[in-house]
Design a protein around this motif. Structure first.
Motif, PDB file in Angstrom:
ATOM      1  N   ILE A 238       7.294   4.947  -0.632  1.00  0.00           N
ATOM      2  CA  ILE A 238       5.904   4.667  -0.239  1.00  0.00           C
ATOM      3  C   ILE A 238       5.854   3.973   1.113  1.00  0.00           C
ATOM      4  O   ILE A 238       5.062   4.331   1.997  1.00  0.00           O
ATOM      5  CB  ILE A 238       5.203   3.813  -1.315  1.00  0.00           C
ATOM      6  N   LYS A 239       6.710   2.976   1.302  1.00  0.00           N
ATOM      7  CA  LYS A 239       6.734   2.224   2.560  1.00  0.00           C
ATOM      8  C   LYS A 239       7.061   3.134   3.736  1.00  0.00           C
ATOM      9  O   LYS A 239       6.407   3.076   4.793  1.00  0.00           O
ATOM     10  CB  LYS A 239       7.755   1.097   2.454  1.00  0.00           C
ATOM     11  N   ARG A 240       8.055   3.994   3.564  1.00  0.00           N
ATOM     12  CA  ARG A 240       8.458   4.896   4.642  1.00  0.00           C
ATOM     13  C   ARG A 240       7.391   5.953   4.913  1.00  0.00           C
ATOM     14  O   ARG A 240       7.123   6.303   6.070  1.00  0.00           O
ATOM     15  CB  ARG A 240       9.791   5.561   4.299  1.00  0.00           C
ATOM     16  N   PHE A 241       6.794   6.457   3.853  1.00  0.00           N
ATOM     17  CA  PHE A 241       5.764   7.492   4.023  1.00  0.00           C
ATOM     18  C   PHE A 241       4.536   6.915   4.720  1.00  0.00           C
ATOM     19  O   PHE A 241       3.925   7.577   5.572  1.00  0.00           O
ATOM     20  CB  PHE A 241       5.383   8.082   2.667  1.00  0.00           C
ATOM     21  N   GLN A 242       4.179   5.685   4.365  1.00  0.00           N
ATOM     22  CA  GLN A 242       3.022   5.061   5.011  1.00  0.00           C
ATOM     23  C   GLN A 242       3.306   4.751   6.484  1.00  0.00           C
ATOM     24  O   GLN A 242       2.396   4.798   7.320  1.00  0.00           O
ATOM     25  CB  GLN A 242       2.625   3.790   4.255  1.00  0.00           C
ATOM     26  N   TYR A 243       4.564   4.477   6.821  1.00  0.00           N
ATOM     27  CA  TYR A 243       4.946   4.317   8.232  1.00  0.00           C
ATOM     28  C   TYR A 243       4.758   5.642   8.961  1.00  0.00           C
ATOM     29  O   TYR A 243       4.232   5.685  10.076  1.00  0.00           O
ATOM     30  CB  TYR A 243       6.399   3.866   8.321  1.00  0.00           C
ATOM     31  N   LEU A 244       5.174   6.726   8.322  1.00  0.00           N
ATOM     32  CA  LEU A 244       5.004   8.063   8.876  1.00  0.00           C
ATOM     33  C   LEU A 244       3.525   8.368   9.113  1.00  0.00           C
ATOM     34  O   LEU A 244       3.132   8.890  10.165  1.00  0.00           O
ATOM     35  CB  LEU A 244       5.626   9.098   7.930  1.00  0.00           C
TER      36      LEU A 244
END
Length: 273
Positions: A238-244
């Motif tokens: 989730i954290k990485r996807f939201q950064y994306l």
């Protein structure tokens, strides 16, 4: 059997705890009498809210946020008091009966503390616990105490723990890993990984379930909690996807309009953070 009893004089700390609990009970009495929403609630209407609060506590624990843990514990405590209040209104039980019941159960389940049973380690304690549970509840099966509504991953873990409690378990973790590899091979026989073609959907599903079950088993052997491990991975994704998503927004682009190669650049950046 030595049974603990309340001391004649409470310490200031214990008195403060008792007063805090009494305050919550008093507030609950007021809310149940005067608040339209609280007056309307039933055991059934509170059930899904309690489940939600439990998951919120779980999130706070995984985040290591002590202040949030304190808040969520208060929410759950409120629910326990609420259920007890409703029970007193129906004449089925009140909060004192609830507390005495759990106290009696803890005493009965800890004969190595309140009796003369000898234990060597925590595994002995767990095995005694399961045996006493089976005797108390009159279950015909050791697995009878596993709730049907548990999420499948947690249920697999509890099933294995209970089986272990009566000695039904692997002796060596190497053999457990061998079982994982065996189940992986059996799954591959019903699923072509290169073409993503399912050879037999029903059998592939069954073998995939066996594979997951064996992975949970191995995690248990190496002292990993599979539920916690998977949830940490969920949070990481989730954290990485939201950064994306934020980077795409900076470029005034929609994710759906970006190529996988473009998205992968930001994904790798997120992994390095």
């Amino acid at each position: 059997m030595v049974i603990p009893s309340p001391p004649n004089l409470f310490s200031p700390e214990r008195m403060n705890q008792l007063m805090a609990f009494d305050r919550l009970l008093t507030i609950m009495d007021d809310l149940r009498e005067k608040c339209p929403w609280d007056k309307k609630q039933t055991l059934e209407s509170l059930r899904h809210l309690t489940i939600e609060e439990t998951y919120e506590l779980s999130d706070a624990i995984l985040e290591g946020d002590m202040q949030e843990i304190k808040k969520e514990l208060g929410d759950i405590m409120l629910h326990m008091v609420f259920y007890s209040k409703i029970g007193s209104e129906t004449g089925d039980f009140d909060v004192s009966e609830v507390l005495h019941a759990i106290s009696e159960k803890l005493i009965a389940r800890h004969p190595h503390i309140y009796g003369d049973t000898k234990v060597e380690n925590d595994q002995d304690v767990k095995e005694n616990w399961e045996k006493l549970k089976l005797k108390e509840k009159g279950n015909k099966s050791v697995l009878g105490g596993v709730p049907n509504s548990l999420p499948a991953l947690v249920k697999a873990m509890r099933i294995q723990e209970k089986a272990r409690g009566v000695g039904f378990d692997w002796e060596e973790k190497q053999r457990v890993w061998g079982k994982v590899e065996e189940e992986m091979q059996e799954f591959k026989e019903h699923f072509n990984a290169e073409t993503a073609e399912t050879i037999d959907a029903e059998k592939a599903e069954a073998e995939f379930g066996d594979l997951l079950f064996s992975l949970v088993n191995y995690a248990r052997f190496i002292d990993l909690n599979p539920e916690t491990a998977l949830e940490r991975t969920n949070k990481k994704f989730i954290k990485r996807f939201q950064y994306l998503e934020s980077k795409a927004k900076d470029l005034n682009k929609n994710l759906a309009d970006m190529t996988l190669a473009e998205m992968d650049v930001f994904w790798e950046e997120a992994k390095g953070m």
